[in-house]
Scaffold this motif. Structure first.
Motif, PDB file in Angstrom:
ATOM      1  N   GLU A  50       0.877  -1.185   0.000  1.00 49.27           N
ATOM      2  CA  GLU A  50       0.000   0.000   0.000  1.00 49.27           C
ATOM      3  C   GLU A  50       0.905   1.222   0.000  1.00 49.27           C
ATOM      4  O   GLU A  50       1.810   1.325   0.839  1.00 49.27           O
ATOM      5  CB  GLU A  50      -0.903   0.014   1.234  1.00 49.27           C
ATOM      6  CG  GLU A  50      -1.775   1.259   1.290  1.00 49.27           C
ATOM      7  CD  GLU A  50      -2.661   1.365   2.547  1.00 49.27           C
ATOM      8  OE1 GLU A  50      -2.617   0.450   3.392  1.00 49.27           O
ATOM      9  OE2 GLU A  50      -3.372   2.374   2.670  1.00 49.27           O
ATOM     10  N   LYS A 100     -10.955  -4.103   3.449  1.00 46.70           N
ATOM     11  CA  LYS A 100      -9.841  -3.984   4.394  1.00 46.70           C
ATOM     12  C   LYS A 100     -10.437  -3.725   5.773  1.00 46.70           C
ATOM     13  O   LYS A 100     -10.989  -2.639   6.028  1.00 46.70           O
ATOM     14  CB  LYS A 100      -8.905  -2.843   3.978  1.00 46.70           C
ATOM     15  CG  LYS A 100      -8.149  -3.143   2.698  1.00 46.70           C
ATOM     16  CD  LYS A 100      -7.070  -2.107   2.430  1.00 46.70           C
ATOM     17  CE  LYS A 100      -5.820  -2.396   3.241  1.00 46.70           C
ATOM     18  NZ  LYS A 100      -4.761  -1.393   2.946  1.00 46.70           N
ATOM     19  N   GLU A 117      -7.887   2.365  -2.932  1.00 50.43           N
ATOM     20  CA  GLU A 117      -8.535   2.188  -1.630  1.00 50.43           C
ATOM     21  C   GLU A 117      -9.432   3.402  -1.351  1.00 50.43           C
ATOM     22  O   GLU A 117      -8.962   4.537  -1.325  1.00 50.43           O
ATOM     23  CB  GLU A 117      -7.485   2.055  -0.521  1.00 50.43           C
ATOM     24  CG  GLU A 117      -6.727   0.743  -0.605  1.00 50.43           C
ATOM     25  CD  GLU A 117      -5.836   0.503   0.602  1.00 50.43           C
ATOM     26  OE1 GLU A 117      -5.963   1.230   1.615  1.00 50.43           O
ATOM     27  OE2 GLU A 117      -4.993  -0.424   0.527  1.00 50.43           O
ATOM     28  N   ASN A 150      -4.323   5.069  -1.857  1.00 50.57           N
ATOM     29  CA  ASN A 150      -5.480   5.650  -1.153  1.00 50.57           C
ATOM     30  C   ASN A 150      -6.061   6.810  -1.969  1.00 50.57           C
ATOM     31  O   ASN A 150      -5.327   7.666  -2.465  1.00 50.57           O
ATOM     32  CB  ASN A 150      -5.046   6.177   0.216  1.00 50.57           C
ATOM     33  CG  ASN A 150      -4.672   5.040   1.134  1.00 50.57           C
ATOM     34  OD1 ASN A 150      -5.527   4.305   1.627  1.00 50.57           O
ATOM     35  ND2 ASN A 150      -3.364   4.850   1.352  1.00 50.57           N
ATOM     36  N   ASP A 199     -11.633   0.632   2.204  1.00 50.65           N
ATOM     37  CA  ASP A 199     -10.675   0.856   3.295  1.00 50.65           C
ATOM     38  C   ASP A 199     -11.425   1.082   4.596  1.00 50.65           C
ATOM     39  O   ASP A 199     -12.591   1.491   4.593  1.00 50.65           O
ATOM     40  CB  ASP A 199      -9.852   2.105   2.938  1.00 50.65           C
ATOM     41  CG  ASP A 199      -8.509   2.115   3.635  1.00 50.65           C
ATOM     42  OD1 ASP A 199      -8.241   1.204   4.447  1.00 50.65           O
ATOM     43  OD2 ASP A 199      -7.725   3.054   3.366  1.00 50.65           O
TER      44      ASP A 199
HETATM   45 CA    CA Z   1      -5.432   2.667   3.166  1.00 48.28          CA
END
Ligand code: CA
Ligand code: C2E
Ligand code: CA
Length: 783
Positions: free
Chosen positions: A544, A686, A635, A603, A665
């Motif tokens: 990530e 997640k 995400e 993200n 996320d």
């Molecule tokens: Ca994240």
């Protein structure tokens, strides 16, 4: 209706007739006088003639006496003399010498008789003596006297005739002049009558015109008594109303006649009516902002034009009300629009500033406090983007109503723009009262709002600043803004009261914002990569990308210090684009190097997925870096992703259609209904680290984590547990078949060059030497 007529004066006509009568009387008098003069003159003449006859007769008689042989018949003359004398005696004319003449005649006759007697006796001597001594002197005296009187009388008669002639001439002249005067007078009078008649015709025509104008005019008109200094509205009787007024007000003509002006004014306007009537007496004829009430109780806005007039011979007032309700309404709407927010109807910034200025000036004069509350809705953008603008608008309207009900009537709730509201609290006893009010607003907002068929819970962050009128009025707004800024930075859903030191904090944040704006362009951002591993094998399955800011003065800054600033200032899109491109570039570097393909998760801020052109940005990043889309995952936090509207869902689906994967996320923090996940275009869940933290020691049960894993797997999604810090957690998650793990236990975020070294030991430990390219889970999509 009959309006005033000019009445012809009778005095002119009376004068005329008096003049005529006078003239006639004068003429009659003159004729009577003339007649009298004539008869007087005639009498004198007759008297003169009688006297002359008398004289002649006396003379003849004298002749006879003197000569008795003469043929003169003395007797006859004597008779004539007798007749003449009796005529003189009978004459109405006063003869001054009549008695003298009579005496003289007497004396003469006595002498004559004595002479005749002497003659009769034949006494000639005595006769001659009497003649010489008595009779002849008596005759001479009488004759002389008669001669004088005759000529006097003849002269009088002549004078009378002359006088009569001249008087007649005078009368003719006077009559001529009189006739002339009369003709002139008559002509003048005729002219006056003609003029008066013409004036009357004009008045009549005017009256007729006025009547038809009054009756047929589309303009409502009322005639009332003329107000005087003592008149009040309720005594101003209506005397007439035209058809237009009957139509406009709904009262019949007869009903109008039984009403006063006050009856068509709303009760609360009666004071204004009295004021206007006073102004009217001072000469004002036009009145704006007047309200009239119809029979049905409808209030109409009117403008009044008033004029003095004559009605049935009396002074009156004509009132012409023009209905301007529509215009006034439009004007008020325009004014309202200029000072109010169109969506919520709340005062806008201009009106707010105006009221603020007033209260500030008031507080400068009298003791007390006022406060400004800056209210910012938390996560409004998310609602707007996810549920659509219509729902966003409905939410703003609901919030406006809540804010209005949450304050006192004299206070102001204004919408400054977007989801930004400002509240002005006036007349506070102390600054602390503002805090109480802010708390009350929080409570009012906390009650779920019905929006778009669902109950939304919205929170707000509030900055509070109070003032007692010192400094400038804008200070309170600036300070409340600073307090809001600080409150947001402190984590939203709270209110913060301004204190002087906050200004420095806010300034610092502003400075940081400026630095970030410049820093993104200067490549001060850098990415760290946190590995994700297969829970069973420990093999790295991807990384990530997590951003860091290498600030020139402050050193390496974590995203928590600048992501909120970026989100608040709108810099987040630029930042995310930079990260997306940099991460794709790095992944492509790895893929084309001996490290091999490493899936990278990036993200993406949940803010404005649609409006910020996520699809274009992803396509751009993939094209410029030539990265295989399957190596990229986006995400998106649960709170941002799940409430998205169909447009946003379609967008995510298009991104997915490129081959890019979508992860939710911080799953579990957004309170989303799990069933909504079905049909959502997503590949990975997640699980938020807060849930993982609940697994503390061996033997603990974490039913929520279990449920999330089970559900994700049942939907065919990849499930990643975030924030794995302990072996207990790792073992628990592995035992529950959680496919992938991420956390400090496995690795902290590392520099890209470390990723290769991180790969090496695991690769040697596992059967698979290359990370697996992700495969698409079997999830039903919304598309
Ligand atoms: Ca994240
Ligand atoms: P996140 O997306 O949930 O990222 C995971 C965060 O948890 C990271 O913090 C990571 O360092 C931290 N973390 C990982 N394992 C553990 C652990 O075992 N224990 C604990 N306590 N923490 C762990 P980081 O890097 O400080 O990032 C914080 C947040 O900043 C991220 O949360 C993400 O929301 C945001 N962020 C980071 N990079 C970006 C970016 O490039 N764009 C955007 N829009 N947001 C970013
Ligand atoms: Ca997370």
């Amino acid at each position: 209706m009959r309006l005033g007529t000019g009445r012809m004066s009778a005095s002119g006509s009376l004068f005329f007739w008096v003049t005529c009568a006078g003239s006639v009387l004068l003429v009659v008098a003159v004729f009577v006088g003339l007649f009298s003069l004539h008869s007087w003159s005639d009498q004198h003449e007759a008297q003169s003639r009688s006297l002359a006859t008398l004289r002649t007769d006396v003379a003849l008689e004298q002749e006879g006496i003197r000569d008795p042989t003469a043929s003169v018949a003395t007797d006859r003359f004597q008779d004539e003399a007798e007749r003449a004398l009796s005529l003189i005696m009978a004459s109405p004319t006063q003869l001054a010498d009549r008695s003298t003449i009579v005496e003289m005649i007497g004396a003469y006759q006595a002498a004559a008789s004595a002479q005749v007697a002497a003659l009769g006796r034949g006494d000639l001597q005595a006769a001659n003596r009497i003649y010489a001594s008595e009779e002849d002197p008596a005759f001479t005296r009488l004759d002389a006297k008669l001669s004088t009187v005759v000529s006097t009388e003849a002269a009088s008669a002549a004078v009378g005739v002359a006088l009569a002639f001249w008087i007649s001439m005078g009368i003719f002249a006077a009559a001529g002049i009189g006739i002339l005067v009369l003709v002139l007078f008559a002509r003048r009078r005729h002219a006056r009558i003609v003029a008066v008649e013409a004036a009357q015709r004009v008045v009549a025509a005017r009256e007729e015109t006025f009547r038809s104008l009054f009756d047929e005019s589309p303009q409502p008109m009322l005639v009332t008594m003329l107000p005087t200094a003592s008149t009040e509205g309720d005594r101003l009787q209506i005397l007439s109303a035209n058809q237009a007024a009957v139509t406009a007000y709904g009262y019949s003509h007869d009903e109008f006649l039984a009403m006063t002006l006050a009856d068509i004014r709303p009760d609360e306007d009666l004071d204004l009516l009295v004021t206007n009537l006073q102004a009217l007496q001072s000469g004002r004829m036009h009145f704006d902002d007047v309200r009239h009430e119809t029979k049905s109780g409808e209030i109409r806005e009117v403008e009044i034009d008033a004029r003095q007039t004559v009605f049935n011979g009396h002074s009156a007032l004509i009132i012409c009300p023009s209905d301007v309700t529509d215009r006034v309404k439009l004007q008020r709407e325009l004014e309202h629009q200029a000072f109010h927010d169109a969506l919520t109807g709340l005062p806008n910034r201009s009106l707010f500033n105006d009221r603020l200025k007033h209260v500030h000036e008031r507080m400068q004069r009298s003791p007390g406090y006022y406060a400004v509350l800056m209210v910012d809705l938390d996560n409004f953008k998310t609602v707007n983007d996810s549920l659509g603008h219509a729902a966003g608008d409905a939410l703003l309207v609901e919030v406006s109503q809540r804010l209005t009900t949450g304050i006192r009537p004299g206070d102001t709730a204004a919408r400054l723009g977007g989801d930004e509201f400002a509240i002005l609290l006036e007349d506070l006893d102390n600054p602390a009262a503002a805090s109480v009010a802010a708390e009350r607003l929080h409570e009012v907002l906390r009650v779920p709002l019905p929006v778009a068929g669902r109950d939304l819970t919205i929170t707000a962050t509030v900055g509070v600043a109070s003032s007692s009128g010192g400094g400038a009025s804008t200070d309170a707004v600036r300070n409340a803004d600073v307090a809001l800024y600080v409150a947001k930075a402190d984590g939203k859903d709270r209110h913060t009261i301004y204190s002087d030191h906050m200004h420095d904090t806010a300034m610092e944040r502003l400075t940081l914002e400026q630095d970030l704006r410049v820093g993104i362009g200067r490549n001060e951002l850098m990415l760290m990569y946190q590995p994700k591993v297969d829970a069973q094998t420990g093999t790295m399955v991807g990384v990530e990308a997590l951003v860091r800011w290498n600030h020139p003065q402050r050193g390496l800054l974590s995203p928590d210090t600048f992501i909120p600033i970026a989100e608040q200032s709108g810099l987040i899109n630029e930042l995310d684009t930079w990260v997306l491109t940099a991460a794709c570039w790095q992944a492509q570097q790895w893929a084309t190097s001996n490290v091999g393909p490493v899936p990278v998760a990036v993200n993406v801020s949940g803010r404005s997925l649609v409006s910020c052109k996520l699809l274009e940005r992803v396509v751009d990043a993939l094209r410029t870096t030539c990265l295989d889309p399957r190596l990229l995952e986006l995400e998106i936090t649960e709170s941002a992703a799940i409430p998205q509207n169909s447009e946003a869902m379609a967008l995510l689906q298009s991104v997915r259609d490129l081959g890019v994967r979508i992860a939710i996320d911080d799953f579990g923090t957004g309170y989303s209904v799990l069933s909504r996940l079905e049909g959502f275009p997503v590949d990975t869940l997640k699980i938020d680290l807060s849930f993982i933290r609940s697994i503390v020691s061996e033997g603990d049960e974490a039913p929520i984590v279990d449920a999330m894993i089970a559900m994700g797997l049942s939907l065919g999604l990849k499930v990643v547990a975030e924030g794995v810090e302990t072996d207990v957690q790792r073992a628990y998650l592995a035992s529950r078949n959680c496919p992938e793990l991420q956390g400090y236990l496995i690795s902290r975020p590392i520099a890209p060059e470390m990723v290769a070294t991180f790969l090496l030991p695991t690769r040697t430990n596992t059967t698979t030497t290359e990370p697996r390219l992700p495969t698409r889970p079997n999830v039903k999509t919304a598309a």
